[in-house]
Design a protein around this motif. Structure first.
Motif, short mmCIF file in Angstrom:
data_model
loop_
_atom_site.label_atom_id
_atom_site.label_comp_id
_atom_site.label_asym_id
_atom_site.label_seq_id
_atom_site.Cartn_x
_atom_site.Cartn_y
_atom_site.Cartn_z
N MET A 94 25.72 28.22 22.04
CA MET A 94 25.94 28.73 20.68
C MET A 94 24.89 28.20 19.70
O MET A 94 24.55 28.88 18.73
CB MET A 94 27.34 28.35 20.17
CG MET A 94 28.45 28.97 20.97
SD MET A 94 28.32 30.76 20.94
CE MET A 94 29.91 31.22 21.48
N MET A 95 24.35 27.01 19.98
CA MET A 95 23.32 26.43 19.11
C MET A 95 21.93 26.95 19.46
O MET A 95 20.94 26.57 18.85
CB MET A 95 23.34 24.90 19.20
CG MET A 95 24.59 24.30 18.61
SD MET A 95 24.60 22.50 18.51
CE MET A 95 24.15 21.98 20.15
N GLY A 96 21.87 27.82 20.49
CA GLY A 96 20.59 28.39 20.89
C GLY A 96 19.72 27.47 21.72
O GLY A 96 18.52 27.69 21.85
N LYS A 97 20.32 26.42 22.27
CA LYS A 97 19.59 25.48 23.11
C LYS A 97 20.37 25.27 24.41
O LYS A 97 20.98 24.22 24.61
CB LYS A 97 19.42 24.14 22.39
CG LYS A 97 18.63 24.23 21.11
CD LYS A 97 18.53 22.90 20.43
CE LYS A 97 17.75 23.05 19.14
NZ LYS A 97 17.61 21.79 18.43
N PRO A 98 20.37 26.28 25.28
CA PRO A 98 21.16 26.18 26.51
C PRO A 98 20.83 24.90 27.30
O PRO A 98 19.67 24.63 27.61
CB PRO A 98 20.77 27.42 27.30
CG PRO A 98 20.16 28.35 26.30
CD PRO A 98 19.59 27.50 25.22
N ALA A 99 21.86 24.14 27.61
CA ALA A 99 21.67 22.87 28.32
C ALA A 99 21.03 23.05 29.69
O ALA A 99 20.18 22.26 30.08
CB ALA A 99 23.02 22.14 28.45
N LEU A 100 21.44 24.08 30.39
CA LEU A 100 20.88 24.30 31.73
C LEU A 100 19.40 24.65 31.65
O LEU A 100 18.61 24.20 32.48
CB LEU A 100 21.66 25.39 32.47
CG LEU A 100 23.13 25.04 32.76
CD1 LEU A 100 23.86 26.23 33.36
CD2 LEU A 100 23.21 23.84 33.68
N LYS A 101 19.01 25.41 30.63
CA LYS A 101 17.60 25.72 30.44
C LYS A 101 16.83 24.44 30.11
O LYS A 101 15.72 24.24 30.59
CB LYS A 101 17.42 26.76 29.34
CG LYS A 101 15.97 27.13 29.11
CD LYS A 101 15.83 28.16 28.01
CE LYS A 101 14.36 28.51 27.79
NZ LYS A 101 14.22 29.49 26.70
N SER A 102 17.43 23.58 29.31
CA SER A 102 16.78 22.31 28.97
C SER A 102 16.55 21.45 30.21
O SER A 102 15.53 20.78 30.33
CB SER A 102 17.63 21.53 27.96
OG SER A 102 17.76 22.24 26.77
N MET A 103 17.50 21.49 31.14
CA MET A 103 17.40 20.67 32.34
C MET A 103 16.46 21.27 33.38
O MET A 103 15.72 20.56 34.04
CB MET A 103 18.78 20.47 32.98
CG MET A 103 19.70 19.57 32.17
SD MET A 103 21.22 19.16 33.04
CE MET A 103 22.11 20.70 32.95
#
Length: 183
Positions: A94-103
């Motif tokens: 929802m914040m536009g910073k997907p955790a999985l994409k970050s990892m």
């Protein structure tokens, strides 16, 4: 090495449960998780937030289990951890910073639409596993719950990880940079 270290507290929990009972297993799980943190830090000079959060949950719910001599607390820990993971994934999406994409985004370049699909897939997985844990923990014998927790949920997580990687691999963007053969 890291994957072995991640599963070691769970294996020790299972072995102690089989030899003694849920309370001894819970006490050893807390101790093994603390040792896991120390070893992880010594080897990698870093401790992931997820490992710290899991340790905190094990310590809180394990301590309540031991203090009240009631295995319901350690049973609830699994569902609460899964709920927190699901909430974390939803919040990051929802914040536009997907955790999985970050990892994984540096290693696997895929469209944002795919990261969104993977995020909701894992949210659904955590919700289903949390609900399944409640059912098994409070409707079936303790022995069944321990087996489900150690083998069932671990196997499901590994299978879903493989499915996720295959799905991401299938949708990876090709590297558009070409090596320069003119030199």
């Amino acid at each position: 090495m890291k994957q072995l270290l991640d599963f070691l507290p769970l294996v020790i929990f299972f072995a102690v449960y089989k030899l003694y009972d849920i309370y001894a297993a819970t006490a050893v799980l807390i101790a093994a998780s603390a040792i896991q943190l120390v070893i992880t830090y010594l080897l990698y000079k870093h401790i992931e937030k997820m490992l710290l959060a899991t340790f905190a949950m094990i310590t809180v719910f394990g301590s309540l289990t031991l203090f009240f001599h009631d295995d319901a607390f350690i049973k609830w820990k699994v569902t609460i951890v899964y709920a927190l993971f699901a909430i974390g994934l939803i919040a990051s999406q929802m914040m536009g910073k997907p955790a999985l994409k970050s990892m994984l985004g540096k290693e696997m370049k895929v469209d944002d639409k795919i990261w969104t699909q993977i995020t909701w897939y894992w949210v659904s997985f955590f919700v289903v596993c949390g609900i399944a844990n409640i059912y098994v923990a409070f409707s079936l014998p303790l022995e069944m719950w321990v087996n489900f927790k150690v083998f069932g949920l671990t196997a499901l997580t590994l299978i879903n990880t493989v499915v996720t990687v295959l799905y991401l691999y299938k949708h990876m963007q090709e590297d558009t940079t070409q090596p320069n053969d003119d030199q």
